[in-house]
Motif scaffolding. Sequence first.
Motif, PDB file in Angstrom:
ATOM      1  N   ARG A  87     -27.452 -40.487  26.011  1.00  0.00           N
ATOM      2  CA  ARG A  87     -28.020 -39.175  25.671  1.00  0.00           C
ATOM      3  C   ARG A  87     -29.305 -39.085  26.482  1.00  0.00           C
ATOM      4  O   ARG A  87     -30.244 -39.839  26.223  1.00  0.00           O
ATOM      5  CB  ARG A  87     -28.328 -39.082  24.179  1.00  0.00           C
ATOM      6  CG  ARG A  87     -27.101 -39.285  23.276  1.00  0.00           C
ATOM      7  CD  ARG A  87     -27.475 -39.043  21.823  1.00  0.00           C
ATOM      8  NE  ARG A  87     -26.521 -39.626  20.898  1.00  0.00           N
ATOM      9  CZ  ARG A  87     -25.384 -39.046  20.509  1.00  0.00           C
ATOM     10  NH1 ARG A  87     -25.057 -37.860  20.970  1.00  0.00           N
ATOM     11  NH2 ARG A  87     -24.598 -39.639  19.645  1.00  0.00           N
ATOM     12  N   GLU A 129     -22.612 -37.413   6.719  1.00  0.00           N
ATOM     13  CA  GLU A 129     -24.007 -37.868   6.869  1.00  0.00           C
ATOM     14  C   GLU A 129     -24.991 -36.697   6.958  1.00  0.00           C
ATOM     15  O   GLU A 129     -26.160 -36.833   6.612  1.00  0.00           O
ATOM     16  CB  GLU A 129     -24.153 -38.759   8.114  1.00  0.00           C
ATOM     17  CG  GLU A 129     -23.836 -38.049   9.408  1.00  0.00           C
ATOM     18  CD  GLU A 129     -24.097 -38.880  10.657  1.00  0.00           C
ATOM     19  OE1 GLU A 129     -25.025 -39.693  10.674  1.00  0.00           O
ATOM     20  OE2 GLU A 129     -23.354 -38.681  11.626  1.00  0.00           O
ATOM     21  N   ARG A 164     -16.476 -44.838  15.553  1.00  0.00           N
ATOM     22  CA  ARG A 164     -16.527 -44.442  16.969  1.00  0.00           C
ATOM     23  C   ARG A 164     -15.699 -45.351  17.878  1.00  0.00           C
ATOM     24  O   ARG A 164     -15.477 -45.024  19.049  1.00  0.00           O
ATOM     25  CB  ARG A 164     -17.991 -44.427  17.436  1.00  0.00           C
ATOM     26  CG  ARG A 164     -18.765 -43.223  16.937  1.00  0.00           C
ATOM     27  CD  ARG A 164     -19.144 -42.312  18.086  1.00  0.00           C
ATOM     28  NE  ARG A 164     -20.082 -42.965  18.949  1.00  0.00           N
ATOM     29  CZ  ARG A 164     -21.402 -42.880  18.850  1.00  0.00           C
ATOM     30  NH1 ARG A 164     -21.928 -42.124  17.922  1.00  0.00           N
ATOM     31  NH2 ARG A 164     -22.176 -43.511  19.683  1.00  0.00           N
ATOM     32  N   HIS A 208     -20.761 -46.679  12.626  1.00  0.00           N
ATOM     33  CA  HIS A 208     -20.179 -46.640  13.975  1.00  0.00           C
ATOM     34  C   HIS A 208     -18.788 -47.235  14.090  1.00  0.00           C
ATOM     35  O   HIS A 208     -18.180 -47.132  15.161  1.00  0.00           O
ATOM     36  CB  HIS A 208     -21.142 -47.314  14.969  1.00  0.00           C
ATOM     37  CG  HIS A 208     -22.333 -46.460  15.269  1.00  0.00           C
ATOM     38  ND1 HIS A 208     -23.395 -46.347  14.412  1.00  0.00           N
ATOM     39  CD2 HIS A 208     -22.592 -45.636  16.319  1.00  0.00           C
ATOM     40  CE1 HIS A 208     -24.276 -45.515  14.917  1.00  0.00           C
ATOM     41  NE2 HIS A 208     -23.819 -45.063  16.070  1.00  0.00           N
ATOM     42  N   THR A 253     -15.552 -35.821  21.508  1.00  0.00           N
ATOM     43  CA  THR A 253     -16.501 -36.141  20.431  1.00  0.00           C
ATOM     44  C   THR A 253     -15.729 -36.364  19.143  1.00  0.00           C
ATOM     45  O   THR A 253     -14.770 -35.641  18.870  1.00  0.00           O
ATOM     46  CB  THR A 253     -17.539 -35.019  20.205  1.00  0.00           C
ATOM     47  OG1 THR A 253     -18.189 -35.230  18.940  1.00  0.00           O
ATOM     48  CG2 THR A 253     -16.925 -33.628  20.168  1.00  0.00           C
ATOM     49  N   ILE A 254     -16.144 -37.361  18.354  1.00  0.00           N
ATOM     50  CA  ILE A 254     -15.437 -37.594  17.086  1.00  0.00           C
ATOM     51  C   ILE A 254     -15.748 -36.496  16.071  1.00  0.00           C
ATOM     52  O   ILE A 254     -15.048 -36.346  15.085  1.00  0.00           O
ATOM     53  CB  ILE A 254     -15.760 -38.982  16.483  1.00  0.00           C
ATOM     54  CG1 ILE A 254     -17.231 -39.085  16.070  1.00  0.00           C
ATOM     55  CG2 ILE A 254     -15.348 -40.108  17.414  1.00  0.00           C
ATOM     56  CD1 ILE A 254     -17.510 -40.231  15.103  1.00  0.00           C
ATOM     57  N   ASP A 255     -16.817 -35.716  16.327  1.00  0.00           N
ATOM     58  CA  ASP A 255     -17.269 -34.742  15.326  1.00  0.00           C
ATOM     59  C   ASP A 255     -16.402 -33.484  15.231  1.00  0.00           C
ATOM     60  O   ASP A 255     -16.449 -32.762  14.254  1.00  0.00           O
ATOM     61  CB  ASP A 255     -18.708 -34.303  15.620  1.00  0.00           C
ATOM     62  CG  ASP A 255     -19.717 -35.374  15.262  1.00  0.00           C
ATOM     63  OD1 ASP A 255     -19.314 -36.402  14.695  1.00  0.00           O
ATOM     64  OD2 ASP A 255     -20.917 -35.179  15.561  1.00  0.00           O
ATOM     65  N   MET A 280     -19.354 -40.165   9.331  1.00  0.00           N
ATOM     66  CA  MET A 280     -20.190 -39.535  10.364  1.00  0.00           C
ATOM     67  C   MET A 280     -20.004 -38.016  10.396  1.00  0.00           C
ATOM     68  O   MET A 280     -19.059 -37.478   9.831  1.00  0.00           O
ATOM     69  CB  MET A 280     -19.875 -40.131  11.731  1.00  0.00           C
ATOM     70  CG  MET A 280     -20.691 -41.376  12.022  1.00  0.00           C
ATOM     71  SD  MET A 280     -20.486 -41.923  13.721  1.00  0.00           S
ATOM     72  CE  MET A 280     -21.843 -43.072  13.836  1.00  0.00           C
ATOM     73  N   GLY A 281     -20.890 -37.370  11.102  1.00  0.00           N
ATOM     74  CA  GLY A 281     -20.879 -35.912  11.212  1.00  0.00           C
ATOM     75  C   GLY A 281     -22.269 -35.393  10.945  1.00  0.00           C
ATOM     76  O   GLY A 281     -22.621 -35.060   9.818  1.00  0.00           O
ATOM     77  N   ARG A 282     -23.079 -35.389  12.031  1.00  0.00           N
ATOM     78  CA  ARG A 282     -24.489 -35.021  11.875  1.00  0.00           C
ATOM     79  C   ARG A 282     -24.643 -33.569  11.427  1.00  0.00           C
ATOM     80  O   ARG A 282     -25.400 -33.267  10.529  1.00  0.00           O
ATOM     81  CB  ARG A 282     -25.209 -35.244  13.206  1.00  0.00           C
ATOM     82  CG  ARG A 282     -26.687 -35.326  13.095  1.00  0.00           C
ATOM     83  CD  ARG A 282     -27.353 -35.744  14.371  1.00  0.00           C
ATOM     84  NE  ARG A 282     -26.484 -35.752  15.530  1.00  0.00           N
ATOM     85  CZ  ARG A 282     -26.628 -36.550  16.571  1.00  0.00           C
ATOM     86  NH1 ARG A 282     -27.606 -37.410  16.581  1.00  0.00           N
ATOM     87  NH2 ARG A 282     -25.819 -36.472  17.602  1.00  0.00           N
TER      88      ARG A 282
HETATM   89  O1  F6P Z   1     -21.873 -37.101  17.905  1.00  0.00           O
HETATM   90  C1  F6P Z   1     -21.088 -38.126  17.429  1.00  0.00           C
HETATM   91  C2  F6P Z   1     -21.855 -38.977  16.445  1.00  0.00           C
HETATM   92  O2  F6P Z   1     -21.064 -40.093  16.116  1.00  0.00           O
HETATM   93  C3  F6P Z   1     -22.291 -38.268  15.162  1.00  0.00           C
HETATM   94  O3  F6P Z   1     -21.272 -38.161  14.206  1.00  0.00           O
HETATM   95  C4  F6P Z   1     -23.434 -39.138  14.722  1.00  0.00           C
HETATM   96  O4  F6P Z   1     -24.335 -38.422  13.937  1.00  0.00           O
HETATM   97  C5  F6P Z   1     -24.070 -39.537  16.030  1.00  0.00           C
HETATM   98  O5  F6P Z   1     -23.066 -39.435  17.006  1.00  0.00           O
HETATM   99  C6  F6P Z   1     -24.661 -40.909  16.037  1.00  0.00           C
HETATM  100  O6  F6P Z   1     -25.278 -41.096  17.254  1.00  0.00           O
HETATM  101  P1  F6P Z   1     -25.842 -42.488  17.792  1.00  0.00           P
HETATM  102  O7  F6P Z   1     -24.641 -43.327  18.158  1.00  0.00           O
HETATM  103  O8  F6P Z   1     -26.653 -42.116  18.962  1.00  0.00           O
HETATM  104  O9  F6P Z   1     -26.604 -43.099  16.671  1.00  0.00           O
END
Ligand code: F6P
Length: 323
Positions: free
Chosen positions: A72, A223, A256, A253, A126-128, A170-172
Amino acid sequence: MKNIGVLTSGGDGPGMNAAIRAVVRTAAYHGIDVYGIRRGYQGMIEGDIYKMQTTDVSNTIQRGGTILKTARSKEFMTAAGMQKAYEQLKKHGIEALVLIGGDGTFRGAVEFFKHYTIPAIGVPGTIDKDLAGTDFTIGFDTAVNTAVQAIDKIRDTAEAHDRLFIIEVMGRDAGYIALHSGLASGAEDILIPEMKTNMDEVLQRIDNDEHRKKTVHILVVAEGDDFGGAKEVYDAVTKRFPNKDVRSTVLGHIQRGGSPTCADRILASRLGHAAVEALCDGKTQVMAGIVNGELVYTPFEQCVKENGVISRDMAEMIRVLAV
Ligand code: F6P
């Protein structure tokens, strides 16, 4: 068009390798060279770029993560960062881009293309699943299946102890993983950011279960829920029911990683192939997606603005089926 660049950016998702493979192989079919840009936009800025061979993607379709690595990049959001990135593309003779990523990736692209012109096609990875312009994103199906497997296991121990479990997925900003994994695992309740959480009602439902002699209660919380994650929900539940046996788990994670499901491999292969075909057809600044089984191309801005549509009916159904 002789040279294209490909990158993965933002959070990784299972199936990204299958998408890279499809890009490399489709480009080779058209006689186009592919340059792999490592670590997303940050690697573009730093010139971490290499010419890929078709064999570089051998034996990758079944692997999670991303062979191109990801990041990122804050620097890419600055004028200086974008300029450096563009200069690196010129230096390597890259004439077009395939961008594999999610919300942040396409927001970055929108900014970049306000200042620089280079054809680019997006692939939703993206998993979201928080993008408009596609029914599913690469990685979502695998992540949900991982969550469901974990919740099934937790249900075994919850049954054995007659416990209430709060499970954070997950799911910001998006509740799709919670919604789908909750429905598929027979959760009693879900909390998602798209629907305001009324904790009194949540607690009332737990109380109702108790009166119906339902001894296990699985509550899946995204989350990014407005009330908070597993910790906040745990605190509220234990405060109201001090004698109840309650546990909380954050899946994190684990969602992911892992080998992509068949659905993710097929989606990634179709969209990686479609991205290169779109560049050959002269399309630009659109994301390839699948809607109702059909390939569609949606402008980047629209993909990030509309953020998909959560099914409230599905959320309600979870509570009906838990009765
Ligand atoms: O965008 C995908 C995601 O897995 C979100 O669900 C989660 O909030 C975020 O990335 C976590 O990011 P990082 O791996 O940078 O902590």
